[in-house]
Design a protein around this motif. Structure first.
Motif, PDB file in Angstrom:
ATOM      1  N   HIS A  23       0.828  -1.216   0.000  1.00 58.92           N
ATOM      2  CA  HIS A  23       0.000   0.000   0.000  1.00 58.92           C
ATOM      3  C   HIS A  23       0.862   1.266   0.000  1.00 58.92           C
ATOM      4  CE1 HIS A  23      -2.613  -3.079   1.871  1.00 58.92           C
ATOM      5  NE2 HIS A  23      -3.628  -2.387   1.327  1.00 58.92           N
TER       6      HIS A  23
ATOM      7  N   TYR B 181     -12.583  10.239  -5.510  1.00 60.18           N
ATOM      8  CA  TYR B 181     -11.331   9.535  -5.212  1.00 60.18           C
ATOM      9  C   TYR B 181     -10.298   9.892  -6.276  1.00 60.18           C
ATOM     10  CZ  TYR B 181     -13.467   6.544  -8.774  1.00 60.18           C
ATOM     11  OH  TYR B 181     -14.064   6.082  -9.922  1.00 60.18           O
TER      12      TYR B 181
ATOM     13  N   VAL C 212      -4.089   3.507  -0.993  1.00 57.67           N
ATOM     14  CA  VAL C 212      -4.055   2.845  -2.310  1.00 57.67           C
ATOM     15  C   VAL C 212      -3.310   1.511  -2.193  1.00 57.67           C
ATOM     16  CG1 VAL C 212      -3.333   3.049  -4.724  1.00 57.67           C
ATOM     17  CG2 VAL C 212      -4.031   5.113  -3.441  1.00 57.67           C
TER      18      VAL C 212
ATOM     19  N   THR D 286      -8.061   1.745  -4.993  1.00 54.89           N
ATOM     20  CA  THR D 286      -7.880   3.018  -4.267  1.00 54.89           C
ATOM     21  C   THR D 286      -9.070   3.336  -3.376  1.00 54.89           C
ATOM     22  OG1 THR D 286      -7.431   5.393  -4.470  1.00 54.89           O
ATOM     23  CG2 THR D 286      -8.855   4.440  -6.136  1.00 54.89           C
TER      24      THR D 286
END
Length: 255
Positions: A135, A153, A191, A241
């Motif tokens: 991540h 987003y 993410v 995400t």
């Protein structure tokens, strides 16, 4: 002769005494009349004086009453006027102040900040504290001089924008309302870039592109984000995400 003389003398004496008596009575009557007249005149004068004094006092009282009533009237009127003036000023000040303050504060609160454009935002990336790296955390900072709304987003492209695979968003990370960024304030998005498997099909990227959302869909302009030191091993099939949020949340931003 002597008897006649005595009778004459006596008669003369009686007449003289009678005259004297009448004179005395007449004088007493005149004096009495004069005294009565004087007393009557005195009483009349006193009565007139009393009447004059009474009339003067009455007039003075009436004048004072008129003057007092005029003064009271003036006072009342003045009070009303002053009260009215004060009330008017009070309401004016209240309405002015209320309207000015209300419209100013309420206006700012009620007015929605426009959507953030790519020129308003700086985006940086940092690796999560894990090995291997699965991540990254994106931080979007408002570098403009006014508030803006960071919608939805980040639209991420790990590679050329025209050919890169879209990175889907995780629905559970969507906040209740879009983030409004004050000047200098940050927002975050978690993410996923890979699954961390040895056999995973990954590619290393040293930079990538992030686009923002406008009110009607994807906004024009792309922000180039530099990858953390050493680059990122990205598995596009696993990439996901989260939504922009004021802070990363347990559960909602864990995927």
């Amino acid at each position: 002769m002597r008897t006649h003389h005595k009778s004459t003398v006596l008669a003369a004496a009686a007449i003289a005494a009678l005259s004297l008596g009448l004179t005395a009575c007449g004088g007493g009557t005149d004096a009495g009349a004069k005294d009565a007249g004087a007393a009557s005149s005195s009483q009349g004068a006193e009565g007139a004086t009393d009447k004059g004094t009474g009339a003067a006092a009455g007039t003075a009282d009436q004048t004072a009453a008129k003057s007092g009533s005029g003064s009271a009237g003036g006072s009342a009127t003045g009070g009303s006027t002053a009260g009215g003036g004060s009330g008017t000023k009070g309401s004016t000040a209240g309405s002015s102040t209320g309207s000015s303050t209300g419209s100013s504060t309420g206006g700012k609160t009620a007015a929605k900040a426009p959507a953030c454009a790519y020129g308003d935002i700086k985006v940086t990336a940092a690796k999560a504290d894990e090995v291997p790296t699965e991540h990254i955390v994106l931080t979007a900072t408002n570098t403009s001089g006014s508030a803006c709304t960071l919608l939805e987003y980040p639209l991420i492209a790990f590679g050329p924008i025209q050919t890169a695979k879209d990175v889907p968003a995780v629905a559970k990370s969507k906040p209740a309302a879009p983030v409004v960024l004050r000047p200098g304030a940050p927002a975050y998005a978690n993410v996923r870039v890979a699954l961390g498997g040895v056999d995973e099909d990954t590619k290393v990227v040293n930079s990538f592109n992030v686009n923002l959302f406008a009110a009607g869909g994807p906004a024009e302009g792309s922000i180039v984000v530099k990858a953390p030191a050493g680059g990122l091993a990205v598995g596009e099939a696993a990439a996901k995400t989260g939504y922009w949020t004021e802070e990363l949340r347990n559960g909602a931003d864990e995927f």
